[in-house]
Scaffold this active site. Structure first.
Site, PDB file in Angstrom:
ATOM      1  N   ASP A 100      33.094  55.066  46.888  1.00 53.36           N
ATOM      2  CA  ASP A 100      33.251  53.928  47.785  1.00 53.36           C
ATOM      3  C   ASP A 100      31.938  53.568  48.482  1.00 53.36           C
ATOM      4  OD1 ASP A 100      36.006  53.724  47.274  1.00 53.36           O
ATOM      5  OD2 ASP A 100      36.419  55.368  48.663  1.00 53.36           O
ATOM      6  N   THR A 157      36.281  59.927  46.827  1.00 55.58           N
ATOM      7  CA  THR A 157      37.585  59.380  47.193  1.00 55.58           C
ATOM      8  C   THR A 157      38.001  58.262  46.243  1.00 55.58           C
ATOM      9  OG1 THR A 157      36.859  59.721  49.483  1.00 55.58           O
ATOM     10  CG2 THR A 157      38.952  58.608  49.176  1.00 55.58           C
TER      11      THR A 157
HETATM   12  N1  LIG Z   1      20.049  58.015  44.797  1.00 51.35           N
HETATM   13  C1  LIG Z   1      20.665  58.175  45.952  1.00 51.35           C
HETATM   14  N2  LIG Z   1      20.304  59.138  46.804  1.00 51.35           N
HETATM   15  C2  LIG Z   1      20.929  59.327  47.962  1.00 51.35           C
HETATM   16  N3  LIG Z   1      21.989  58.589  48.373  1.00 51.35           N
HETATM   17  C3  LIG Z   1      22.415  57.621  47.564  1.00 51.35           C
HETATM   18  C4  LIG Z   1      21.779  57.363  46.321  1.00 51.35           C
HETATM   19  N4  LIG Z   1      22.426  56.332  45.711  1.00 51.35           N
HETATM   20  C5  LIG Z   1      23.409  55.959  46.562  1.00 51.35           C
HETATM   21  N5  LIG Z   1      23.414  56.731  47.666  1.00 51.35           N
HETATM   22  C6  LIG Z   1      24.356  56.712  48.817  1.00 51.35           C
HETATM   23  O1  LIG Z   1      25.262  57.795  48.643  1.00 51.35           O
HETATM   24  C7  LIG Z   1      26.436  57.569  49.419  1.00 51.35           C
HETATM   25  C8  LIG Z   1      27.668  58.162  48.783  1.00 51.35           C
HETATM   26  O2  LIG Z   1      27.800  57.710  47.485  1.00 51.35           O
HETATM   27  P1  LIG Z   1      29.164  57.492  46.713  1.00 51.35           P
HETATM   28  O3  LIG Z   1      30.056  56.658  47.476  1.00 51.35           O
HETATM   29  O4  LIG Z   1      28.756  57.004  45.364  1.00 51.35           O
HETATM   30  O5  LIG Z   1      29.757  58.955  46.549  1.00 51.35           O
HETATM   31  P2  LIG Z   1      30.807  59.801  47.398  1.00 51.35           P
HETATM   32  O6  LIG Z   1      30.492  59.712  48.844  1.00 51.35           O
HETATM   33  O7  LIG Z   1      30.859  61.125  46.768  1.00 51.35           O
HETATM   34  O8  LIG Z   1      32.181  59.103  47.095  1.00 51.35           O
HETATM   35  P3  LIG Z   1      33.280  58.380  48.033  1.00 51.35           P
HETATM   36  O9  LIG Z   1      32.534  57.303  48.791  1.00 51.35           O
HETATM   37  O10 LIG Z   1      34.275  57.827  47.053  1.00 51.35           O
HETATM   38  O11 LIG Z   1      33.865  59.407  48.956  1.00 51.35           O
HETATM   39  C9  LIG Z   1      26.498  56.060  49.571  1.00 51.35           C
HETATM   40  O12 LIG Z   1      26.463  55.770  50.937  1.00 51.35           O
HETATM   41  C10 LIG Z   1      25.252  55.519  48.901  1.00 51.35           C
HETATM   42  O13 LIG Z   1      24.650  54.530  49.702  1.00 51.35           O
HETATM   43  C1  LIG Z   2      48.419  68.808  55.735  1.00 55.21           C
HETATM   44  C2  LIG Z   2      47.866  67.910  54.714  1.00 55.21           C
HETATM   45  C3  LIG Z   2      46.894  66.940  55.311  1.00 55.21           C
HETATM   46  C4  LIG Z   2      46.482  65.960  54.277  1.00 55.21           C
HETATM   47  C5  LIG Z   2      45.880  64.742  54.918  1.00 55.21           C
HETATM   48  C6  LIG Z   2      45.782  63.691  53.891  1.00 55.21           C
HETATM   49  C7  LIG Z   2      45.429  62.368  54.487  1.00 55.21           C
HETATM   50  C8  LIG Z   2      44.819  61.559  53.392  1.00 55.21           C
HETATM   51  C9  LIG Z   2      44.556  60.148  53.795  1.00 55.21           C
HETATM   52  C10 LIG Z   2      43.514  59.582  52.901  1.00 55.21           C
HETATM   53  C11 LIG Z   2      43.049  58.293  53.422  1.00 55.21           C
HETATM   54  C12 LIG Z   2      41.844  57.817  52.690  1.00 55.21           C
HETATM   55  C13 LIG Z   2      41.330  56.585  53.302  1.00 55.21           C
HETATM   56  C14 LIG Z   2      40.106  56.148  52.592  1.00 55.21           C
HETATM   57  C15 LIG Z   2      38.943  56.126  53.119  1.00 55.21           C
HETATM   58  C16 LIG Z   2      37.745  55.714  52.354  1.00 55.21           C
HETATM   59  O1  LIG Z   2      37.395  54.404  52.699  1.00 55.21           O
HETATM   60  C17 LIG Z   2      36.564  56.613  52.695  1.00 55.21           C
HETATM   61  C18 LIG Z   2      35.427  56.322  51.746  1.00 55.21           C
HETATM   62  O2  LIG Z   2      35.643  56.897  50.526  1.00 55.21           O
HETATM   63  N1  LIG Z   2      36.931  58.008  52.555  1.00 55.21           N
HETATM   64  C19 LIG Z   2      36.913  58.823  53.571  1.00 55.21           C
HETATM   65  O3  LIG Z   2      36.542  58.484  54.664  1.00 55.21           O
HETATM   66  C20 LIG Z   2      37.411  60.221  53.347  1.00 55.21           C
HETATM   67  C21 LIG Z   2      38.529  60.517  54.304  1.00 55.21           C
HETATM   68  C22 LIG Z   2      39.260  61.772  53.924  1.00 55.21           C
HETATM   69  C23 LIG Z   2      40.345  62.061  54.895  1.00 55.21           C
HETATM   70  C24 LIG Z   2      41.067  63.353  54.627  1.00 55.21           C
END
Ligand SMILES: Nc1ncnc2c1ncn2[C@@H]1O[C@H](COP(=O)(O)OP(=O)(O)OP(=O)(O)O)[C@@H](O)[C@H]1O
Ligand SMILES: CCCCCCCCCCCCC/C=C/[C@@H](O)[C@H](CO)NC(=O)CCCCC
Ligand SMILES: [Ca+2]
Length: 576
Positions: free
Chosen positions: A198, A242
């Site tokens: 994300d 996520t």
């Molecule tokens: N080459 C890079 N080095 C460091 N950070 C980067 C690079 N490319 C992108 N990013 C940053 O890394 C962060 C996290 O990336 P990404 O969302 O792809 O993975 P994630 O955090 O594992 O997944 P999610 O957001 O689904 O939880 C983003 O805020 C992005 O701006």
């Molecule tokens: C006892 C069991 C407890 C289990 C709790 C489960 C709750 C899950 C809710 C998940 C909601 C996700 C919302 C999404 C947020 C994304 O925009 C953001 C970017 O990837 N992720 C997080 O912030 C990551 C946030 C992660 C939160 C856990």
């Protein structure tokens, strides 16, 4: 119109073909490729029907593409058709898509050439929304750090098969993808694609919105400005932790499924929420703007990024155990409750009638107009929408979500009945409660139990939200905090350490507001404020205003090319 449809649907080619040892009658009409097995007495048996819009490619010979490309020799009477095949597995909201493949053998080489030519013409004619050239950004540090491998082994071969040329940028720093979209020449690209989570999606989102406003000569920071809608589509190949935007729009987080959606030109408009602080834009969000629990989990998880995706589980447990609640004042502008409600048990999928009605209502006179609905908060109110409502108290969590925010951790999401493109968001207020109550609330996100059916939880469908600290505890502008958060991760893929910035701030003797939070889990002093989690990024401010920017259905404003209709998934079967 009828005549035209009939014309298009005429059979272009029909012949006997072999698939393995079985004989088939195959026919190509304008819209479908069908092949029917024939028995020894020439009677029809099973028919397979593939819409031309779901044909991915046609190749001479007996060809295989995944897991590796291979072509059988001496095959001048054979051709292979690749198409979308819906698998029987997936999530409640979407099925996995796989690359279907059928190798046909013709009685002559001439007939084979006719089939290939006609299929390719049909593809060109009936797939006008397919992309031809894509700009792909891979975050090599997202999720399990598999982005490069996922793209090169699963996605690139499919793009090549579909005749899509792509320019690939493997990012070397945070915000590189955003800056590239903002500054570089994008002529000739039909869309931008991110391989990651994300966070990298959010970079593309900010790049695409920002560039569109720049080109239109509009300032994103001017709250009075009506934003221009964006023509460039965003595709997502999930490779993050996520993958909420992908999951909520496609129904699964699977790279092959998303690649196939991108190839056939599927698109889904998305609502966008803009977050302001003191009349200047802080960020856009499509998923979660969350204070309290979700802010604390994100802040804590950034210190454990090395753990990969399980950092959220670990941090979730730690934050839960720290048992915090925060004081604040929430103001919200309710959306029209006659149109929909967060508790009406609907599920928004592509083609959703609530989203189409929302568009119709907002843009009644301008089918071709290209502006987004956007206005001052003071202008949001209409006859059918309510007045601002204010709630003051202590909260475990305050979450605003433009879409369901479903993800593998929570398959129905933060607000299961939220809509993808209706111009509203759902505000979930979890008031302070005992630890067991809050655990019940969290646990219900992982099942089908209603997380809103609890006495300390309220949910409202809203157009705008403001959050402030109680009187006497207002926020100071914190430039240091802003600086720490502005750069995202370091070049090695690590975020700036929060404990580092904590030390720095404590040394300077700054002891309140967000600074308190920095020692939240390591020191005994309870923090008085949390932080905002905006689609997985920490915001540099506590007092914020959020408003819905409206995506126009069909206007491709912020389209995720990986979007799918669940209805199609369920009812479009390849087997008649
Ligand atoms: N080459 C890079 N080095 C460091 N950070 C980067 C690079 N490319 C992108 N990013 C940053 O890394 C962060 C996290 O990336 P990404 O969302 O792809 O993975 P994630 O955090 O594992 O997944 P999610 O957001 O689904 O939880 C983003 O805020 C992005 O701006
Ligand atoms: C006892 C069991 C407890 C289990 C709790 C489960 C709750 C899950 C809710 C998940 C909601 C996700 C919302 C999404 C947020 C994304 O925009 C953001 C970017 O990837 N992720 C997080 O912030 C990551 C946030 C992660 C939160 C856990
Ligand atoms: Ca919405």
């Amino acid at each position: 119109m009828e005549l035209l449809d009939m014309d298009i649907d005429l059979v272009r080619l029909e012949s006997s073909l072999w698939v393995g040892k079985k004989r088939y009658r195959a026919a190509l009409t304008g819209w479908h490729l069908n092949w029917t097995e024939l028995d020894k007495k020439n009677r029809d048996k099973k028919t397979v029907s593939v819409p031309v819009s779901e044909v991915i490619g046609v190749e001479e010979g007996r060809v295989q593409v995944l897991p590796q490309r291979s072509v059988a020799k001496d095959t001048d009477r054979e051709f292979t058709v690749f198409y979308v095949k819906r698998s029987s597995s997936g999530s409640p909201y979407g099925l996995l898509w796989r690359l279907g493949r059928t190798q046909f053998c013709c009685p002559s080489r001439d007939l084979r050439d006719q089939w290939m030519t006609q299929l390719r013409i049909a593809l060109k004619t009936h797939s006008p929304s397919r992309p031809h050239r894509l700009l792909v950004f891979i975050n090599p540090f997202g999720g399990r750090k598999q982005g490069r491998q996922i793209y090169h082994s699963l996605v690139a071969p499919l793009f090549e098969l579909a005749g899509i040329s792509s320019h690939v940028v493997v990012t070397e720093r945070a915000n590189q993808a955003r800056d590239h979209i903002l500054k570089k020449d994008l002529t000739g690209f039909d869309g931008v694609v991110c391989v990651g989570g994300d966070g990298i999606f959010s970079e593309l989102l900010h790049g695409v919105i920002g560039r569109t406003q720049q080109e239109a000569g509009l300032s994103e920071h001017d709250p009075s400005v009506t934003l221009q809608s964006c023509d460039l589509h965003i595709g997502i190949i999930p490779a993050g932790s996520t993958d909420c935007v992908c999951f909520a729009t496609v129904g699964v987080n699977d790279p092959v499924t998303s690649a196939l959606h991108i190839i056939i030109g599927d698109s889904q408009p998305l609502d966008v929420c803009s977050v302001h602080h003191c009349s200047s834009l802080v960020r856009y969000s499509v998923s979660l703007v969350g204070y309290g629990f979700y802010g604390d989990v994100l802040a804590e998880s950034e210190r454990h990024r090395w753990m990969g995706p399980i950092r959220y589980d670990y941090s979730g447990a730690m934050v839960y155990l720290s048992n915090r609640s925060y004081a604040g004042v929430i103001q919200y502008l309710p959306a029209d409750s006659q149109l929909s409600s967060p508790r009406d048990n609907t599920r928004c999928l592509s083609g959703c009638s609530v989203c189409s009605k929302g568009t119709e209502r907002l843009f009644p006179h301008s089918p071709g107009a290209s502006s987004l609905y956007s206005s001052h908060f003071s202008q949001f109110s209409s006859d059918t929408e309510g007045e601002w409502v204010s709630v003051e108290g202590r909260f475990r969590a305050v979450s605003l979500t433009c879409m369901s925010s479903s993800c593998p951790r929570s398959p129905l999401g933060l607000s299961p009945s939220a809509h993808l493109a209706d111009g509203t968001g759902d505000l979930i207020i979890v008031r302070d409660t005992h630890p067991l109550g809050f655990l019940t609330f969290l646990h219900r996100h992982t099942s089908t139990q209603d997380q809103f059916d609890l006495p300390f939880v309220d949910v409202h469908r809203v157009k705008a939200v403001r959050f402030s600290l109680p009187t006497g505890e207002e926020e100071d502008r914190d430039e240091e905090w802003e600086r720490v958060n502005d750069g995202g991760m370091t070049e090695e893929g690590k975020r700036p350490s929060r404990s580092g910035s904590h030390k720095h701030l404590v040394e300077r003797g700054e002891e309140r507001g967000q600074k308190d939070f920095l020692c939240g889990l390591c020191c005994s002093k309870a923090p008085t404020v949390s932080v905002w989690n905006c689609d997985g990024e920490i915001l540099p401010h506590t007092e914020i205003s959020c408003r819905q920017e409206e995506a126009r259905s069909g206007g491709n404003i912020l389209a995720n090319e990986g979007a799918i209709t669940r209805v199609n998934n369920r009812y479009n079967s390849n087997i008649k």
